[in-house]
Design a protein around this motif. Structure first.
Motif, mmCIF file in Angstrom:
data_model
loop_
_atom_site.group_PDB
_atom_site.id
_atom_site.type_symbol
_atom_site.label_atom_id
_atom_site.label_comp_id
_atom_site.label_asym_id
_atom_site.label_seq_id
_atom_site.Cartn_x
_atom_site.Cartn_y
_atom_site.Cartn_z
ATOM 1 N N VAL A 8 0.862 -1.179 0.000
ATOM 2 C CA VAL A 8 0.000 0.000 0.000
ATOM 3 C C VAL A 8 0.898 1.229 0.000
ATOM 4 O O VAL A 8 1.756 1.381 0.856
ATOM 5 C CB VAL A 8 -0.902 0.004 1.257
ATOM 6 N N THR A 9 0.735 2.079 -0.982
ATOM 7 C CA THR A 9 1.538 3.301 -1.060
ATOM 8 C C THR A 9 0.688 4.463 -0.572
ATOM 9 O O THR A 9 -0.448 4.639 -1.000
ATOM 10 C CB THR A 9 2.001 3.564 -2.498
ATOM 11 N N ARG A 10 1.251 5.190 0.329
ATOM 12 C CA ARG A 10 0.551 6.357 0.866
ATOM 13 C C ARG A 10 1.262 7.619 0.386
ATOM 14 O O ARG A 10 2.489 7.684 0.385
ATOM 15 C CB ARG A 10 0.535 6.317 2.381
ATOM 16 N N VAL A 11 0.475 8.587 0.020
ATOM 17 C CA VAL A 11 1.030 9.860 -0.431
ATOM 18 C C VAL A 11 1.028 10.816 0.749
ATOM 19 O O VAL A 11 -0.013 11.087 1.342
ATOM 20 C CB VAL A 11 0.189 10.447 -1.589
ATOM 21 N N THR A 12 2.214 11.308 1.088
ATOM 22 C CA THR A 12 2.311 12.260 2.190
ATOM 23 C C THR A 12 2.414 13.664 1.611
ATOM 24 O O THR A 12 3.121 13.883 0.618
ATOM 25 C CB THR A 12 3.548 11.979 3.057
ATOM 26 N N PRO A 13 1.723 14.619 2.199
ATOM 27 C CA PRO A 13 1.815 15.988 1.685
ATOM 28 C C PRO A 13 3.195 16.560 1.957
ATOM 29 O O PRO A 13 3.876 16.148 2.902
ATOM 30 C CB PRO A 13 0.736 16.738 2.478
ATOM 31 N N PRO A 14 3.640 17.518 1.145
ATOM 32 C CA PRO A 14 4.963 18.113 1.380
ATOM 33 C C PRO A 14 4.976 18.889 2.696
ATOM 34 O O PRO A 14 3.960 19.416 3.132
ATOM 35 C CB PRO A 14 5.153 19.046 0.186
ATOM 36 N N GLU A 15 6.136 18.927 3.308
ATOM 37 C CA GLU A 15 6.264 19.622 4.582
ATOM 38 C C GLU A 15 6.201 21.127 4.379
ATOM 39 O O GLU A 15 6.660 21.656 3.373
ATOM 40 C CB GLU A 15 7.593 19.264 5.232
ATOM 41 N N ALA A 16 5.644 21.798 5.354
ATOM 42 C CA ALA A 16 5.575 23.254 5.308
ATOM 43 C C ALA A 16 6.954 23.831 5.589
ATOM 44 O O ALA A 16 7.754 23.217 6.291
ATOM 45 C CB ALA A 16 4.578 23.759 6.339
ATOM 46 N N PRO A 17 7.257 25.012 5.044
ATOM 47 C CA PRO A 17 8.563 25.611 5.329
ATOM 48 C C PRO A 17 8.702 25.917 6.817
ATOM 49 O O PRO A 17 7.732 26.204 7.509
ATOM 50 C CB PRO A 17 8.573 26.890 4.497
ATOM 51 N N GLN A 18 9.919 25.859 7.305
ATOM 52 C CA GLN A 18 10.173 26.036 8.724
ATOM 53 C C GLN A 18 10.066 27.495 9.163
ATOM 54 O O GLN A 18 9.837 27.775 10.315
ATOM 55 C CB GLN A 18 11.553 25.486 9.079
ATOM 56 N N HIS A 19 10.261 28.426 8.255
ATOM 57 C CA HIS A 19 10.174 29.840 8.615
ATOM 58 C C HIS A 19 8.979 30.460 7.894
ATOM 59 O O HIS A 19 8.651 30.094 6.786
ATOM 60 C CB HIS A 19 11.457 30.570 8.226
ATOM 61 N N GLU A 20 8.360 31.389 8.560
ATOM 62 C CA GLU A 20 7.246 32.096 7.949
ATOM 63 C C GLU A 20 7.713 33.511 7.643
ATOM 64 O O GLU A 20 7.957 34.301 8.541
ATOM 65 C CB GLU A 20 6.047 32.129 8.892
#
Length: 63
Positions: free
Chosen positions: A17-29
């Motif tokens: 089973v392949t799960r798609v993970t969303p991309p990580e948010a940037p560490q700085h805003e």
């Protein structure tokens, strides 16, 4: 009377089973750099120029 629903069995139960993970948010805003850093100087300098023009106009006007 309704018949119970049987679950659908996948054709190949051993397939991974392949799960798609969303991309990580940037560490700085941070906001975008739009080049508007010097806008804070615009109002005081514009007021100084306007006041200087008023003073020059009042001094050299013809009566």
């Amino acid at each position: 009377m309704e018949q119970p629903v049987t679950p659908v069995v996948p054709a190949d139960p051993t397939a991974p089973v392949t799960r798609v993970t969303p991309p990580e948010a940037p560490q700085h805003e941070a906001l975008a750099h739009t080049g508007s850093d010097g806008v804070g100087y615009l109002l005081p300098s514009g007021g100084a120029l306007l006041l200087g023009g008023v003073l020059l106009y009042r001094r050299f006007r013809l009566n």
